[in-house]
Design a protein around this motif. Structure first.
Motif, PDB file in Angstrom:
ATOM      1  N   ASN A 229       0.929  -0.852   0.210  1.00  0.00           N
ATOM      2  CA  ASN A 229      -0.195  -0.200   0.222  1.00  0.00           C
ATOM      3  C   ASN A 229       1.150   1.200   0.036  1.00  0.00           C
ATOM      4  OD1 ASN A 229      -2.870  -1.691  -0.124  1.00  0.00           O
ATOM      5  ND2 ASN A 229      -2.180  -0.909   2.021  1.00  0.00           N
ATOM      6  N   ALA A 230       1.856   1.069   0.421  1.00  0.00           N
ATOM      7  CA  ALA A 230       2.838   2.443   0.134  1.00  0.00           C
ATOM      8  C   ALA A 230       4.216   3.202  -1.173  1.00  0.00           C
ATOM      9  CB  ALA A 230       4.005   2.200   1.896  1.00  0.00           C
ATOM     10  N   LYS A 231       3.598   1.817  -1.580  1.00  0.00           N
ATOM     11  CA  LYS A 231       3.302   2.168  -3.167  1.00  0.00           C
ATOM     12  C   LYS A 231       2.294   2.399  -3.849  1.00  0.00           C
ATOM     13  CE  LYS A 231       7.989  -0.367  -2.304  1.00  0.00           C
ATOM     14  NZ  LYS A 231       9.495  -1.150  -3.560  1.00  0.00           N
ATOM     15  N   SER A 232       1.565   2.226  -3.169  1.00  0.00           N
ATOM     16  CA  SER A 232       0.368   2.062  -4.419  1.00  0.00           C
ATOM     17  C   SER A 232       0.477   0.575  -5.155  1.00  0.00           C
ATOM     18  CB  SER A 232      -0.193   3.206  -5.247  1.00  0.00           C
ATOM     19  OG  SER A 232      -0.316   3.675  -4.031  1.00  0.00           O
ATOM     20  N   THR A 233       0.814  -0.767  -4.732  1.00  0.00           N
ATOM     21  CA  THR A 233       0.844  -1.233  -5.817  1.00  0.00           C
ATOM     22  C   THR A 233       0.563  -2.293  -5.775  1.00  0.00           C
ATOM     23  OG1 THR A 233       3.420  -0.074  -6.823  1.00  0.00           O
ATOM     24  CG2 THR A 233       3.207  -2.454  -6.792  1.00  0.00           C
ATOM     25  N   VAL A 234       0.118  -3.412  -6.650  1.00  0.00           N
ATOM     26  CA  VAL A 234      -0.153  -5.036  -5.711  1.00  0.00           C
ATOM     27  C   VAL A 234       1.155  -5.876  -7.236  1.00  0.00           C
ATOM     28  CG1 VAL A 234      -1.562  -4.573  -7.820  1.00  0.00           C
ATOM     29  CG2 VAL A 234      -2.057  -6.297  -6.078  1.00  0.00           C
ATOM     30  N   TYR A 235       1.286  -7.141  -6.769  1.00  0.00           N
ATOM     31  CA  TYR A 235       1.592  -8.426  -7.721  1.00  0.00           C
ATOM     32  C   TYR A 235       1.150  -9.308  -7.882  1.00  0.00           C
ATOM     33  CZ  TYR A 235       5.711  -4.933  -5.662  1.00  0.00           C
ATOM     34  OH  TYR A 235       6.402  -3.364  -5.377  1.00  0.00           O
ATOM     35  N   LEU A 236       1.725 -10.083  -9.081  1.00  0.00           N
ATOM     36  CA  LEU A 236       0.928 -11.149  -9.008  1.00  0.00           C
ATOM     37  C   LEU A 236       2.585 -12.244  -9.021  1.00  0.00           C
ATOM     38  CD1 LEU A 236      -1.362 -13.024  -9.758  1.00  0.00           C
ATOM     39  CD2 LEU A 236      -1.524 -12.195 -11.985  1.00  0.00           C
ATOM     40  N   GLN A 237       2.934 -12.995  -8.299  1.00  0.00           N
ATOM     41  CA  GLN A 237       3.422 -13.632  -8.662  1.00  0.00           C
ATOM     42  C   GLN A 237       2.997 -15.170  -9.399  1.00  0.00           C
ATOM     43  OE1 GLN A 237       7.149 -13.815  -8.614  1.00  0.00           O
ATOM     44  NE2 GLN A 237       7.654 -15.953  -8.749  1.00  0.00           N
ATOM     45  N   MET A 238       3.704 -15.076 -10.476  1.00  0.00           N
ATOM     46  CA  MET A 238       3.610 -16.118 -11.318  1.00  0.00           C
ATOM     47  C   MET A 238       4.604 -17.313 -11.446  1.00  0.00           C
ATOM     48  SD  MET A 238       0.912 -14.942 -14.397  1.00  0.00           S
ATOM     49  CE  MET A 238       2.152 -13.821 -15.128  1.00  0.00           C
ATOM     50  N   ASP A 239       4.155 -18.719 -10.768  1.00  0.00           N
ATOM     51  CA  ASP A 239       4.931 -20.138 -10.607  1.00  0.00           C
ATOM     52  C   ASP A 239       4.879 -21.184 -11.906  1.00  0.00           C
ATOM     53  OD1 ASP A 239       5.863 -18.851  -8.136  1.00  0.00           O
ATOM     54  OD2 ASP A 239       7.359 -17.781  -9.550  1.00  0.00           O
ATOM     55  N   SER A 240       5.466 -21.766 -12.329  1.00  0.00           N
ATOM     56  CA  SER A 240       4.804 -23.367 -12.700  1.00  0.00           C
ATOM     57  C   SER A 240       4.392 -22.862 -13.873  1.00  0.00           C
ATOM     58  CB  SER A 240       4.202 -23.971 -11.409  1.00  0.00           C
ATOM     59  OG  SER A 240       5.170 -24.819 -10.472  1.00  0.00           O
ATOM     60  N   LEU A 241       4.268 -22.197 -14.494  1.00  0.00           N
ATOM     61  CA  LEU A 241       3.155 -21.120 -15.371  1.00  0.00           C
ATOM     62  C   LEU A 241       3.557 -22.534 -16.805  1.00  0.00           C
ATOM     63  CD1 LEU A 241       5.056 -17.520 -15.727  1.00  0.00           C
ATOM     64  CD2 LEU A 241       2.360 -18.249 -15.601  1.00  0.00           C
ATOM     65  N   ARG A 242       1.903 -22.353 -17.601  1.00  0.00           N
ATOM     66  CA  ARG A 242       1.433 -23.040 -18.258  1.00  0.00           C
ATOM     67  C   ARG A 242       1.257 -22.894 -19.553  1.00  0.00           C
ATOM     68  NH1 ARG A 242      -3.055 -26.308 -13.959  1.00  0.00           N
ATOM     69  NH2 ARG A 242      -1.242 -27.670 -12.615  1.00  0.00           N
ATOM     70  N   PRO A 243       1.325 -23.728 -20.762  1.00  0.00           N
ATOM     71  CA  PRO A 243       0.954 -22.596 -21.857  1.00  0.00           C
ATOM     72  C   PRO A 243      -0.896 -22.072 -22.040  1.00  0.00           C
ATOM     73  CG  PRO A 243       1.600 -24.466 -22.951  1.00  0.00           C
ATOM     74  CD  PRO A 243       1.438 -24.802 -21.043  1.00  0.00           C
ATOM     75  N   GLU A 244      -1.941 -22.805 -21.384  1.00  0.00           N
ATOM     76  CA  GLU A 244      -3.430 -21.944 -20.694  1.00  0.00           C
ATOM     77  C   GLU A 244      -3.407 -21.088 -19.803  1.00  0.00           C
ATOM     78  OE1 GLU A 244      -2.140 -25.508 -20.185  1.00  0.00           O
ATOM     79  OE2 GLU A 244      -2.186 -26.526 -18.604  1.00  0.00           O
ATOM     80  N   ASP A 245      -1.952 -20.314 -19.446  1.00  0.00           N
ATOM     81  CA  ASP A 245      -2.068 -19.386 -18.953  1.00  0.00           C
ATOM     82  C   ASP A 245      -1.911 -17.774 -19.654  1.00  0.00           C
ATOM     83  OD1 ASP A 245      -0.121 -21.055 -16.436  1.00  0.00           O
ATOM     84  OD2 ASP A 245      -2.129 -20.528 -16.211  1.00  0.00           O
ATOM     85  N   THR A 246      -1.101 -18.260 -21.122  1.00  0.00           N
ATOM     86  CA  THR A 246      -1.600 -17.214 -21.710  1.00  0.00           C
ATOM     87  C   THR A 246      -2.140 -16.652 -22.112  1.00  0.00           C
ATOM     88  OG1 THR A 246       0.442 -19.119 -23.471  1.00  0.00           O
ATOM     89  CG2 THR A 246      -1.008 -16.699 -24.342  1.00  0.00           C
ATOM     90  N   ALA A 247      -2.555 -15.234 -21.874  1.00  0.00           N
ATOM     91  CA  ALA A 247      -3.574 -14.363 -22.113  1.00  0.00           C
ATOM     92  C   ALA A 247      -3.220 -12.546 -21.769  1.00  0.00           C
ATOM     93  CB  ALA A 247      -4.615 -14.959 -20.602  1.00  0.00           C
ATOM     94  N   VAL A 248      -3.660 -12.098 -21.548  1.00  0.00           N
ATOM     95  CA  VAL A 248      -3.642 -10.181 -21.429  1.00  0.00           C
ATOM     96  C   VAL A 248      -3.734 -10.227 -19.858  1.00  0.00           C
ATOM     97  CG1 VAL A 248      -4.048  -7.785 -22.175  1.00  0.00           C
ATOM     98  CG2 VAL A 248      -3.484 -10.048 -23.656  1.00  0.00           C
ATOM     99  N   TYR A 249      -3.257 -10.362 -19.003  1.00  0.00           N
ATOM    100  CA  TYR A 249      -3.548 -10.210 -17.715  1.00  0.00           C
ATOM    101  C   TYR A 249      -3.540  -8.553 -17.429  1.00  0.00           C
ATOM    102  CZ  TYR A 249      -2.123 -14.694 -16.792  1.00  0.00           C
ATOM    103  OH  TYR A 249      -2.446 -16.277 -16.900  1.00  0.00           O
TER     104      TYR A 249
END
Length: 124
Positions: free
Chosen positions: A74-94
């Motif tokens: 919150n101090a940086k007004s930032t949200v993160y998404l750590q994505m591990d073990s990625l798969r081809p079906e995760d392909t997308a615009v986020y």
């Protein structure tokens, strides 16, 4: 004027990792809810993960549970998404989304502000 700007997307091999970031400006969302959605070609936008403002309670789609981690600074007004073990079906615009008020929701219409998205491509 509220802006959400995503970054961190790219091309990665299956099994790899990426970390997405979303910086909010123009308004504070420290007590509100932030979320990530994604949209693959030819498919509808789908929920990925959400995180509450005060307690940082999280909720994930079944398809990413155990592989993705949402967090916020919150101090940086930032949200993160750590994505591990990625798969081809995760392909997308986020897409990053923000809701000024509290409440964990997986439905897109509950979110007031949206970023323009960052492309994630996972090769097999």
């Amino acid at each position: 004027q509220v802006q959400l700007v995503e970054s961190g997307g790219g091309l990665v091999q299956a099994g790899g990792s990426l970390r997405l970031s979303c910086v909010a400006s123009g308004r504070t969302f420290s007590s509100g809810t932030m979320a990530w959605f994604r949209q693959a070609p030819g498919k509808e936008r789908e929920f990925v993960a959400t995180i509450s403002g005060v307690l940082s309670t999280t909720y994930y789609a079944d398809s990413v549970k155990g592989r993705f981690t949402i967090s916020r600074d919150n101090a940086k007004s930032t949200v993160y998404l750590q994505m591990d073990s990625l798969r081809p079906e995760d392909t997308a615009v986020y897409f990053c989304a923000a809701r000024y008020y509290p409440g964990l929701y997986y439905q897109a219409h509950y979110y007031d502000y949206w970023g323009r998205g960052t492309q994630v491509t996972v090769s097999s």
